[in-house]
Design an enzyme around this catalytic site. Structure first.
Site, mmCIF file in Angstrom:
data_model
loop_
_atom_site.group_PDB
_atom_site.id
_atom_site.type_symbol
_atom_site.label_atom_id
_atom_site.label_comp_id
_atom_site.label_asym_id
_atom_site.label_seq_id
_atom_site.Cartn_x
_atom_site.Cartn_y
_atom_site.Cartn_z
ATOM 1 N N THR A 130 0.840 -1.196 0.000
ATOM 2 C CA THR A 130 0.000 0.000 0.000
ATOM 3 C C THR A 130 0.881 1.254 0.000
ATOM 4 O O THR A 130 1.941 1.253 0.614
ATOM 5 C CB THR A 130 -0.883 0.001 1.263
ATOM 6 O OG1 THR A 130 -1.770 -1.109 1.180
ATOM 7 C CG2 THR A 130 -1.678 1.293 1.415
ATOM 8 N N ILE A 159 -13.295 -4.863 1.161
ATOM 9 C CA ILE A 159 -12.773 -3.503 1.221
ATOM 10 C C ILE A 159 -11.877 -3.404 2.447
ATOM 11 O O ILE A 159 -12.253 -3.862 3.532
ATOM 12 C CB ILE A 159 -13.929 -2.476 1.284
ATOM 13 C CG1 ILE A 159 -14.708 -2.504 -0.048
ATOM 14 C CG2 ILE A 159 -13.399 -1.077 1.567
ATOM 15 C CD1 ILE A 159 -15.982 -1.698 -0.028
ATOM 16 N N GLY A 160 -10.710 -2.836 2.266
ATOM 17 C CA GLY A 160 -9.740 -2.739 3.367
ATOM 18 C C GLY A 160 -9.844 -1.431 4.119
ATOM 19 O O GLY A 160 -10.857 -0.729 4.071
ATOM 20 N N ASP A 161 -8.767 -1.103 4.798
ATOM 21 C CA ASP A 161 -8.749 0.114 5.615
ATOM 22 C C ASP A 161 -8.437 1.367 4.807
ATOM 23 O O ASP A 161 -8.781 2.483 5.228
ATOM 24 C CB ASP A 161 -7.672 -0.010 6.705
ATOM 25 C CG ASP A 161 -6.281 -0.235 6.103
ATOM 26 O OD1 ASP A 161 -6.152 -1.091 5.205
ATOM 27 O OD2 ASP A 161 -5.337 0.456 6.532
ATOM 28 N N GLY A 182 -0.653 -2.220 5.798
ATOM 29 C CA GLY A 182 -0.622 -3.470 6.556
ATOM 30 C C GLY A 182 -1.937 -4.212 6.448
ATOM 31 O O GLY A 182 -2.666 -4.079 5.461
ATOM 32 N N GLY A 184 -5.360 -4.690 6.665
ATOM 33 C CA GLY A 184 -6.436 -3.715 6.709
ATOM 34 C C GLY A 184 -7.513 -3.987 7.742
ATOM 35 O O GLY A 184 -8.031 -3.062 8.379
HETATM 36 N N1 GLY Z 1 -3.840 -2.015 4.082
HETATM 37 C C1 GLY Z 1 -4.333 -2.336 2.806
HETATM 38 C C2 GLY Z 1 -5.414 -3.303 2.831
HETATM 39 O O1 GLY Z 1 -5.549 -4.086 3.766
HETATM 40 O O2 GLY Z 1 -6.183 -3.323 1.910
#
Ligand code: GLY
Ligand code: GLY
Length: 261
Positions: A130, A159-161, A182, A184
């Site tokens: 990321t 969907i991540g963070d 990291g 998410g």
């Molecule tokens: N940190 C990116 C994700 O987990 O999508």
């Protein structure tokens, strides 16, 4: 790129957007071209941007045909009354804004394809690559942005963070500008990016103490890391993984990149 924009009187938001567009154009990073593969063999990208001056923010999730998700996130912030748009709705908005959509195969790279095959053999998800950028500009404003292809072999629809304001991205002039990388799901559960500002605003923590608390006490080893800056220009690049590609540039001439601890 960011330093030049800021040195010429540009705004933090412009620096964040242009730095992240650069990463999105470079296949080495897990954002834009070079994004990781989902378990279905496609790419779904997430991005967000936030202005610490007025707490305005924009984000997109699950976009499959937009070369520069960070710029679409900025358009959500500036041209809609919403914060987060996802999937077809986000792409319809992109077209309305004059962005030309590209086929999903545009994001294919051999490196990520091979990684995906490797991960599938071992049945685990990859969580690295990321990209993020945090800025303090000459007007004293903080800005943060994050862009990602997510995690290798993620379920379609996951969907991540990174597009979640407060999880992967946050900026508040009275706290800090933060971007996370990291695992998410962990960053969402712990509201990592917002909690940086919360510890500073509500508990009076310094940037360094807040980062230490979140990365080493709340998160667990190997979960990931953050970059963050406050309004005094203090910055941290803290992580609990083996390494984190990171760099800093300042108006006083500091220019540094690092990988390991
Ligand atoms: N940190 C990116 C994700 O987990 O999508
Ligand atoms: N609170 C419901 C919504 O904004 O969609």
């Amino acid at each position: 790129i960011g330093k030049d924009i800021l040195a010429n009187g540009g705004r933090g938001l412009d620096a964040v957007e242009q730095v992240l567009r650069y990463f999105e154009s470079d296949p080495k990073f897990n954002a834009g071209i070079g994004a990781v593969y989902t378990s279905a063999g496609t790419h779904e990208m997430d991005a967000s941007i936030m202005n610490g001056k007025d707490l305005s923010a924009g984000a997109v999730a699950g976009v499959e045909h937009v070369k520069h998700p960070i710029s679409l996130a900025r358009l959500v912030m500036e041209k809609t009354s919403h914060v987060l748009l996802a999937y077809q709705g986000a792409e319809q908005f992109a077209e309305k804004m004059g962005i030309k959509l590209v086929p999903n195969s545009y994001f294919d790279t051999k490196l990520r394809y091979n990684q995906w095959q490797e991960y599938r053999k071992r049945l685990e998800e990859g969580k690295h690559g990321t990209v993020g950028c945090v800025v303090l500009d000459e007007y004293g404003n903080l800005a943060a942005g994050t862009s990602t292809g997510g995690m290798t072999n993620k379920m379609p629809g996951r969907i991540g963070d990174s597009p979640i304001i407060g999880a992967g991205t946050y900026a508040d002039n009275n706290g800090s500008a933060v971007s996370g990388t990291g695992w998410g799901e962990k960053f969402i559960i712990h509201d990592v990016a917002f909690n940086m500002t919360a510890l500073m605003k509500y508990k009076g923590y310094s940037l360094k103490k807040a980062a230490n608390e979140i990365i080493h006490k709340i998160l667990q080893p190997n979960d990931g890391g953050i970059i963050a800056v406050d309004k005094k220009g203090n910055y941290v690049m803290e992580f609990n993984t083996l390494g984190m590609f990171r760099g800093v540039a300042t108006s006083s001439g500091k220019f540094e990149i690092k990988i390991w601890k």
